[in-house]
Scaffold this motif. Structure first.
Motif, short mmCIF file in Angstrom:
data_model
loop_
_atom_site.label_atom_id
_atom_site.label_comp_id
_atom_site.label_asym_id
_atom_site.label_seq_id
_atom_site.Cartn_x
_atom_site.Cartn_y
_atom_site.Cartn_z
N LEU A 173 0.87 -1.18 0.04
CA LEU A 173 0.12 0.04 -0.19
C LEU A 173 0.68 1.18 -0.06
O LEU A 173 0.49 2.34 -0.63
CB LEU A 173 -1.16 -0.01 1.18
N VAL A 174 2.15 1.18 0.69
CA VAL A 174 2.95 2.33 0.55
C VAL A 174 3.40 2.43 -0.68
O VAL A 174 3.41 3.60 -1.27
CB VAL A 174 3.97 1.96 1.57
N ILE A 175 3.79 1.48 -1.55
CA ILE A 175 4.23 1.52 -2.81
C ILE A 175 3.15 2.26 -3.65
O ILE A 175 3.41 3.06 -4.55
CB ILE A 175 4.45 0.20 -3.35
N LEU A 176 1.90 1.82 -3.74
CA LEU A 176 0.65 2.47 -4.40
C LEU A 176 0.59 4.02 -3.92
O LEU A 176 0.32 4.74 -4.97
CB LEU A 176 -0.41 1.71 -4.03
N ALA A 177 0.80 4.10 -2.70
CA ALA A 177 0.55 5.52 -2.59
C ALA A 177 1.68 6.54 -2.93
O ALA A 177 1.47 7.72 -3.28
CB ALA A 177 0.32 5.84 -0.68
N GLN A 178 2.89 5.84 -3.00
CA GLN A 178 4.13 6.74 -3.55
C GLN A 178 3.92 6.99 -4.92
O GLN A 178 4.22 7.83 -5.52
CB GLN A 178 5.37 5.82 -3.11
N ARG A 179 3.50 5.90 -5.72
CA ARG A 179 3.19 5.98 -7.00
C ARG A 179 2.16 7.08 -7.44
O ARG A 179 2.51 8.23 -8.30
CB ARG A 179 2.77 4.70 -7.79
N ASN A 180 1.33 7.22 -6.57
CA ASN A 180 0.14 8.27 -6.94
C ASN A 180 0.69 9.69 -6.44
O ASN A 180 0.38 10.73 -7.20
CB ASN A 180 -1.14 7.76 -5.97
N SER A 181 1.45 9.92 -5.43
CA SER A 181 2.08 11.01 -5.02
C SER A 181 3.13 11.46 -5.99
O SER A 181 3.01 12.62 -6.29
CB SER A 181 3.02 10.81 -3.60
N ALA A 182 3.98 10.63 -6.76
CA ALA A 182 4.81 11.22 -7.70
C ALA A 182 4.16 11.62 -8.79
O ALA A 182 4.32 12.63 -9.34
CB ALA A 182 5.56 9.87 -8.16
N LYS A 183 2.79 11.02 -9.33
CA LYS A 183 2.12 11.74 -10.43
C LYS A 183 1.57 13.22 -10.36
O LYS A 183 1.54 13.69 -11.00
CB LYS A 183 1.00 10.48 -10.93
#
Length: 443
Positions: A173-183
């Motif tokens: 879930l942390v990886i998913l949130a980091q991807r969205n934050s970068a976008k």
């Protein structure tokens, strides 16, 4: 004289009846226990007769039935060798078997104790002291007991390992949130421009323009694969876990679990008490501040969605410090371990090779002049928020007044806004004499 003879006659009849009943019972019951019950019954009946005819002149020896006179039949609680005791009505028979000796208790050993009382470490199980179960809090306590008893970890080690396992489980879930934050960070200029236009339209009261820009914002985020709600996945997942660990460790400390009194480390040996030196609360607040300032598990403070809340989040460690001072050391051990793991995750996810492996876009740095929204200080941000609240309230009040006027106009009489009634024929205009057309001359 006549009274004495009547009493003697009654006593003689009672003695004869007693002898007959005794003989009949003796012939029917031959066991020692039954004979003893028979003697006890006879003694009680005879004592009652003696107390009723205490004025009888017949000697007591002649009134006792033969079955009670034998020396081998009964023994009374008196020192006399023959006859009745001094007070027959208050004495008890003592022809009873000896009291058996107390049984010897079996030898005690740990192997004989049920596993429901003691665990593998020789301590009381959580079930026997009211802990554990199948609730989220009980599952956390059962896991702590398993790590402590099966792996023989001290309590501080069991808490640290349990925290590491849970944070590893929610790492995707942390990886998913980091991807969205970068976008969101890379598309910040376009998103801020649309948001600024939508805010201006809403403040001006143009609901149609505000809805149009909101639709454009939604289509833009769908096209770029951006969703602000994805940044809330990690906090929403951590909240129930934090509450379960908090309540579970607090119950373990308050019960208390005896082995937790010396299951700590260094200066906090007793995990059931608060840290007397206030070092654990300071470590917890400091690591929480670093996690918020450097980067949370879901987004950085410089991102657009965190720009409004960054001042509140920075003040959070100072606000919670007075409360964490009185927490048991077990709770602060879990909290500090969780903060250190968050810092480790943020540091690892900043490595370019790691970000490339997890398919996280590179964070772009935008120049302040390229952003439609200019950065404001704390005072400017609070002032802008206050102005937006006032404008929003005024718009809502204006809409409410418009609705009231519309309803009143629909229910009340027609308001005259013209010179004539449209429901009636329009009157012909009047022509002045000097404006009349002259008739043509007749030929």
């Amino acid at each position: 004289m006549l009274v004495n003879r009547m009493q003697l006659w009654r006593a003689t009849n009672a003695a004869a009846a007693l002898n007959a009943a005794t003989a009949r019972l003796a012939t029917q019951h031959n066991s020692p226990a039954n004979r003893r019950d028979m003697h006890l019954a006879s003694h009680r009946i005879w004592s009652a007769q003696l107390s009723r005819h205490s004025m009888c002149l017949v000697p007591p020896q002649k009134l006792v039935p033969p079955a009670l006179m034998g020396s081998s039949a009964l023994r009374f609680a008196s020192t006399g060798t023959g006859g009745l005791p001094e007070s027959v009505s208050t004495k008890e028979l003592v022809d009873l078997p000896d009291i058996p000796a107390a049984p010897t208790p079996p030898a005690f050993s740990v192997e004989d104790v049920s596993s429901d009382v003691l665990n593998a470490a020789g301590e009381a199980t959580f079930a026997s002291i009211g802990l554990g179960g199948w609730t989220p809090v009980g599952v956390v306590q059962n896991c702590m007991e398993f790590l402590h008893c099966t792996w023989e970890l001290p309590w501080w080690g069991a808490i640290a390992v349990g925290t590491l396992v849970v944070r590893t489980i929610i790492f995707p879930l942390v990886i998913l949130a980091q991807r969205n934050s970068a976008k969101m960070n890379n598309n910040m200029p376009q998103m801020q421009l649309l948001q600024l236009k939508m805010t201006e339209a809403r403040q001006s009261g143009n609901a149609i323009e505000s809805a149009r820009y909101a639709q454009e914002m939604m289509l833009f985020m769908r096209d770029k694969g951006v969703n602000p709600l994805k940044n809330m996945i990690v906090p929403l997942a951590q909240a129930p876990l934090f509450i379960s660990f908090f309540m579970g460790l607090r119950q373990m400390a308050n019960t208390p679990v005896d082995s937790m009194r010396d299951g700590g480390l260094w200066w906090f040996q007793d995990l059931t008490l608060a840290d007397p030196f206030y070092i654990l609360p300071l470590i917890t607040s400091a690591t929480l501040y670093l996690t918020i300032e450097i980067g949370t598990d879901s987004a950085r403070l410089s991102a657009a969605n965190m720009n409004t809340m960054k001042y509140v989040l920075r003040a959070l460690p100072l606000v919670i410090f007075p409360f964490t001072m009185n927490f048991p050391a077990a709770i602060l051990t879990y909290w500090a371990c969780s903060n250190f793991i968050s810092l480790g995750q943020v540091a690892v996810l900043r490595i370019p090779s790691v970000r490339e492996y997890f398919k996280i876009e590179k964070m772009l740095t935008h120049a302040p002049s390229a952003l439609p929204t200019k950065k404001k200080g704390f005072v400017g941000g609070m002032k802008e928020s206050w102005d937006n609240m006032k404008i929003t309230k005024e718009i809502e009040e204006r809409q409410r007044l418009d609705e009231i006027r519309f309803a009143k106009a629909g229910k009340g009489p027609l308001v005259k806004t013209f010179k004539y009634d449209p429901t009636k024929p329009k009157p012909l205009p009047t022509v002045e004499p000097h404006m009349r057309l002259k008739e043509p001359p007749k030929e």
